[in-house]
Write a protein that holds these residues in place. Structure first.
Motif, PDB file in Angstrom:
ATOM      1  N   ILE A 220       0.850  -1.208   0.000  1.00 56.71           N
ATOM      2  CA  ILE A 220       0.000   0.000   0.000  1.00 56.71           C
ATOM      3  C   ILE A 220       0.878   1.248   0.000  1.00 56.71           C
ATOM      4  O   ILE A 220       0.620   2.219  -0.723  1.00 56.71           O
ATOM      5  CB  ILE A 220      -0.967  -0.021   1.210  1.00 56.71           C
ATOM      6  N   ALA A 221       1.955   1.203   0.789  1.00 62.43           N
ATOM      7  CA  ALA A 221       2.878   2.348   0.816  1.00 62.43           C
ATOM      8  C   ALA A 221       3.468   2.587  -0.575  1.00 62.43           C
ATOM      9  O   ALA A 221       3.777   3.715  -0.940  1.00 62.43           O
ATOM     10  CB  ALA A 221       3.983   2.091   1.832  1.00 62.43           C
ATOM     11  N   ASN A 222       3.599   1.505  -1.331  1.00 64.55           N
ATOM     12  CA  ASN A 222       4.168   1.625  -2.678  1.00 64.55           C
ATOM     13  C   ASN A 222       3.104   1.887  -3.737  1.00 64.55           C
ATOM     14  O   ASN A 222       3.384   1.782  -4.946  1.00 64.55           O
ATOM     15  CB  ASN A 222       4.964   0.359  -3.029  1.00 64.55           C
ATOM     16  N   GLY A 223       1.870   2.146  -3.306  1.00 61.18           N
ATOM     17  CA  GLY A 223       0.850   2.589  -4.240  1.00 61.18           C
ATOM     18  C   GLY A 223       0.007   1.491  -4.877  1.00 61.18           C
ATOM     19  O   GLY A 223      -0.779   1.757  -5.784  1.00 61.18           O
ATOM     20  N   VAL A 224       0.129   0.267  -4.386  1.00 56.54           N
ATOM     21  CA  VAL A 224      -0.680  -0.836  -4.934  1.00 56.54           C
ATOM     22  C   VAL A 224      -2.154  -0.609  -4.573  1.00 56.54           C
ATOM     23  O   VAL A 224      -2.460  -0.059  -3.503  1.00 56.54           O
ATOM     24  CB  VAL A 224      -0.171  -2.178  -4.353  1.00 56.54           C
TER      25      VAL A 224
END
Ligand code: AMP
Length: 286
Positions: A220-224
């Motif tokens: 999630i932090a990586n934008g998934v």
């Protein structure tokens, strides 16, 4: 096991609790409360250590609160280890242990309920109807019985912590609520009194919960995409051997509202069934 020799005083009624606290107040001592349901482990003891660092005197309560258990839940099976708990608290140099029984907390004619409406909904609230009403009511009582300067809770029960923060803000209860990071086994499993329910093979599966929510948080932090990632994670947990996934979701940490694009602190929270145990865990999104 016999009662340990220590400065630990055990009280079982509200009058005795208040007398002891009044004496501390007269001597200008600050007070921290650590509410628990007993069967103490290193996670509870971390709360005790924080309480000792915060205040001059520490009160631990042990009360397996019937009103926060549903009719089909594990109230009667919940581990009770009174003598071990006393020894641990005595060794930790705790001054006062409050161990009321249900008739002290809920005498005849008891009819008041405290409900924190919004943050009690969703997540565990959906799967344990009435649970957070039981928690809010008993925590309100414990806070009013002891009127501590601080009350210390674990982030392990993250939704509970948010409910309690809302409760004291809404009711103007003059106490600082302090949340502490989850204490884990070396393989990542969050310490919990309910881990005692796990068989050896289930215990080997259990750490996959922390691994999975940590992986979700990183993605999630990586934008998934959040929803798709949580759906995949639920499938992965079942594949890892859990019997059921109640939920795995990402929420705003402060309000437990669904994630928005605001980029505020977020949390991944999950609950699963494994054998006789219901396990919950959560991590922050880095
Ligand atoms: P319980 O006895 O399970 O009701 O928990 C009493 C308090 O200990 C609650 O504030 C919990 O969040 C906290 N707690 C339980 N397990 C842990 C843990 N592994 N690490 C930190 N705090 C915990």
């Amino acid at each position: 096991m016999s009662e340990p020799v220590s400065s630990l005083t055990v009280v079982r009624d509200v009058g005795s609790l208040r007398r002891r606290i009044k004496a501390w107040r007269s001597a200008n001592r600050s007070i921290a409360l650590v509410p628990t349901m007993g069967a103490l482990h290193a996670g509870h003891l971390a709360l005790v250590e924080r309480a000792k660092a915060l205040a001059d005197e520490v009160v631990v309560s042990i009360f397996v609160n019937p009103t926060q258990f549903g009719p089909d839940e594990d109230l009667s099976a919940y581990p009770r280890r009174e003598a071990d708990d006393w020894n641990l608290l005595a060794a930790a140099d705790v001054g006062l242990l409050f161990m009321p029984d249900a008739s002290v907390m809920y005498p005849d004619q008891f009819q008041t309920e405290v409900r924190v409406t919004q943050v009690s909904q969703g997540l565990c609230g959906d799967h344990r109807p009435g649970h957070f009403d039981g928690v809010a009511t008993v925590v309100a009582k414990l806070l009013l019985q002891s009127l501590p300067d601080y009350a210390v809770f674990g982030e392990k029960d993250f939704q509970q912590l948010v409910v309690i923060q809302r409760l004291v803000a809404d009711l103007d209860i003059p106490v600082d609520i302090v949340g502490l990071p989850t204490v884990r086994e070396t393989d990542g499993l969050a310490l919990s009194s309910r881990n005692a329910y796990l068989s050896e093979s289930e215990r080997a599966i259990a750490p996959a919960l922390y691994r999975e929510i940590s992986a979700v948080a990183l993605d999630i932090a990586n934008g998934v995409d959040v929803a798709a990632r949580c759906t995949d994670a639920a499938a992965a947990l079942l594949k890892a051997g859990f019997d059921a996934v109640e939920y795995i979701e990402a929420r705003e940490a402060a309000t437990l509202a669904p994630l928005t694009a605001s980029g505020g602190p977020a949390r991944v929270l999950a609950a699963v069934a494994l054998g006789k145990a219901r396990l919950i865990d959560n991590v922050s999104v880095p």
